[in-house]
Write a protein that holds these residues in place. Structure first.
Motif, PDB file in Angstrom:
ATOM      1  N   THR A 156       0.815  -1.218   0.000  1.00  0.00           N
ATOM      2  CA  THR A 156       0.000   0.000   0.000  1.00  0.00           C
ATOM      3  C   THR A 156       0.842   1.259   0.000  1.00  0.00           C
TER       4      THR A 156
ATOM      5  N   GLY B  25       1.091  -4.805   7.785  1.00  0.00           N
ATOM      6  CA  GLY B  25       0.937  -6.145   7.241  1.00  0.00           C
ATOM      7  C   GLY B  25       2.054  -7.100   7.593  1.00  0.00           C
TER       8      GLY B  25
ATOM      9  N   THR C 250      -4.321  -3.222  10.451  1.00  0.00           N
ATOM     10  CA  THR C 250      -3.938  -1.822  10.260  1.00  0.00           C
ATOM     11  C   THR C 250      -3.179  -1.647   8.958  1.00  0.00           C
ATOM     12  N   ILE C 251      -3.571  -0.642   8.184  1.00  0.00           N
ATOM     13  CA  ILE C 251      -2.835  -0.344   6.957  1.00  0.00           C
ATOM     14  C   ILE C 251      -1.381  -0.027   7.313  1.00  0.00           C
ATOM     15  N   GLY C 252      -0.466  -0.695   6.613  1.00  0.00           N
ATOM     16  CA  GLY C 252       0.966  -0.502   6.851  1.00  0.00           C
ATOM     17  C   GLY C 252       1.560  -1.467   7.850  1.00  0.00           C
TER      18      GLY C 252
ATOM     19  N   GLN D 279       1.663  -8.405  11.093  1.00  0.00           N
ATOM     20  CA  GLN D 279       0.514  -9.304  11.151  1.00  0.00           C
ATOM     21  C   GLN D 279       0.842 -10.661  10.526  1.00  0.00           C
TER      22      GLN D 279
ATOM     23  N   VAL E 246     -10.672  -4.327   5.093  1.00  0.00           N
ATOM     24  CA  VAL E 246      -9.265  -4.101   5.447  1.00  0.00           C
ATOM     25  C   VAL E 246      -8.979  -4.931   6.684  1.00  0.00           C
TER      26      VAL E 246
ATOM     27  N   SER F 258       0.162  -4.275   3.712  1.00  0.00           N
ATOM     28  CA  SER F 258      -1.137  -4.344   4.381  1.00  0.00           C
ATOM     29  C   SER F 258      -1.857  -5.610   3.970  1.00  0.00           C
ATOM     30  N   GLN F 259      -2.904  -5.942   4.704  1.00  0.00           N
ATOM     31  CA  GLN F 259      -3.677  -7.153   4.412  1.00  0.00           C
ATOM     32  C   GLN F 259      -5.150  -6.815   4.169  1.00  0.00           C
TER      33      GLN F 259
END
Length: 381
Positions: free
Chosen positions: A181, A241, A237-239, A244, A234, A194-195
């Motif tokens: 992302t 990934g 959290t964006i960024g 995670q 989403v 991100s996931q």
């Protein structure tokens, strides 16, 4: 500085766990499927949604999911006992395996409340199946090199790219996709990932079968062409990934499927040697001992996960030693039969194990990469 443990402390089964093992074995004795009593790699190749639903009816899916989300509120060790017995029996568990193994703990840790309430009860009921959207063509085990991209659009994200070796994608409902992302930062290649939870029947998703030389179809290439992912899907959290994904891999790498994929073959060879259908070979004892040690190591990781302790390094150890043992068992059985004519069911098991063998040490991260993970975890590099 003290050297980190390779494996958490090992504890013996309690009376409750021993009772649970007996319960699962009794269930399996009455719920065999098909004519063949056993199989290899059943967690990858044995897709049977009816069997999955029978397990769900017994409360053996979503075992670690809280009751408030439709699960059973049990521990990782109890789940370990059930899954180990299923794999040891060669039960057809592929339909729910990925969803129950790693999507469940990931949802519990990173999912939104709406995502938990939507997916977890369905997984526990054997009604929702997932794949994994990590690996990509030409990327090997280097997840930081993914090229699938997600671009912000009104109300969500547009995802484009290709994922490969996606087990069961042609039958699954969704997968969790790792995408970039933000542009690659040379100073931190793990940033900007991100996931997303991707509906595998959505517009723009094309699933292409990858067939083995035997003609079997378990894997797929999944092409995403500007697939719109709403903000509600989403994941985490964006960024974040990378963090995670690496926490998810502890569940993927440490389970009993990493050393029991060829257990049925070992068991059948041992029986055939006992009846004289194959010549006796004392080497079989070495493989039994290796599997026993891996059982203890893998259950220790499950115990650590129950306590909420990090287990990334230990999981990598189990995966490296376990998948090596699986392949060695396939080779042992193949060589042991030699010019002999084994029973038909054993012959079929050997053929299946030899065909599946190349994938044992590749999936879940190649063993070469994981040796680096272990070295870093021990502070050696």
């Amino acid at each position: 500085m003290a050297t980190p443990r390779l494996v958490p402390p090992i504890t013996a089964d309690s009376a409750d766990l021993t009772s649970l093992r007996s319960e699962v074995r009794e269930f399996l004795s009455h719920n065999r499927t098909g004519d063949a009593p056993t199989s290899v790699d059943s967690w990858l190749t044995g897709w049977d949604e009816d069997f999955t639903r029978r397990l769900a009816e017994r409360g053996w899916l979503g075992m670690t999911v809280p009751v408030s989300y439709g699960g059973h509120g049990r521990g990782h060790l109890e789940r370990f006992v059930v899954t180990e017995e299923l794999l040891a029996a060669g039960a057809p568990v592929a339909a729910h395996w990925i969803a129950d193994r790693q999507i469940v703990p990931s949802l519990l840790k990173y999912g939104t409340e709406d995502q938990k309430r939507h997916f977890l009860p369905r997984i526990a009921a054997g009604q929702c199946f997932f794949g994994i959207g990590m690996s990509e063509p030409d990327s090997g085990s280097d997840l930081a090199s993914v090229r699938t991209s997600a671009t912000r659009v009104d109300g969500g994200w547009s995802v484009t790219g290709t994922k490969v070796w996606t087990s069961g994608a042609h039958r699954a409902d969704a997968f969790i996709c790792l995408a970039r992302t933000a542009p690659v930062d040379p100073a931190d290649r793990h940033a900007g990932l991100s996931q997303f939870i991707v509906d595998l029947r959505a517009d723009g998703v094309e699933i292409r079968p990858i067939r083995s030389m035997t003609g079997a179809h378990h894997f797929n290439e999944v092409h995403l062409d500007s697939v719109i992912i709403p903000d509600a899907m989403v994941f985490g959290t964006i960024g974040a990934g990378w963090t995670q994904v690496t926490s998810e891999l502890a569940f993927e790498r440490s389970g009993p499927e990493r050393f029991l994929s060829t257990f049925q073959l070992l068991s059948e060879c041992t029986d055939a040697m006992g009846t004289g259908e194959l010549p006796a070979d004392a080497e079989v004892g070495r493989y039994v001992a290796r599997v026993t040690a891996l059982h203890l190591m893998s259950s220790a990781v499950a115990d650590a996960l129950t306590r909420g302790e990090p287990a990334d390094t230990a999981a990598a150890v189990v995966k490296v030693l376990g998948t090596t043992t699986e392949g060695d068992i396939a080779d042992f059985a193949d060589v042991s039969t030699g010019d002999d004519d084994p029973p038909d069911h054993l012959h079929a098991l050997i053929d299946a194990a030899v065909a599946q063998r190349p994938g044992f040490t590749l999936r879940g991260g190649t063993n070469e990469i994981l040796r680096g993970v272990i070295a870093r975890g021990l502070g050696l590099r």
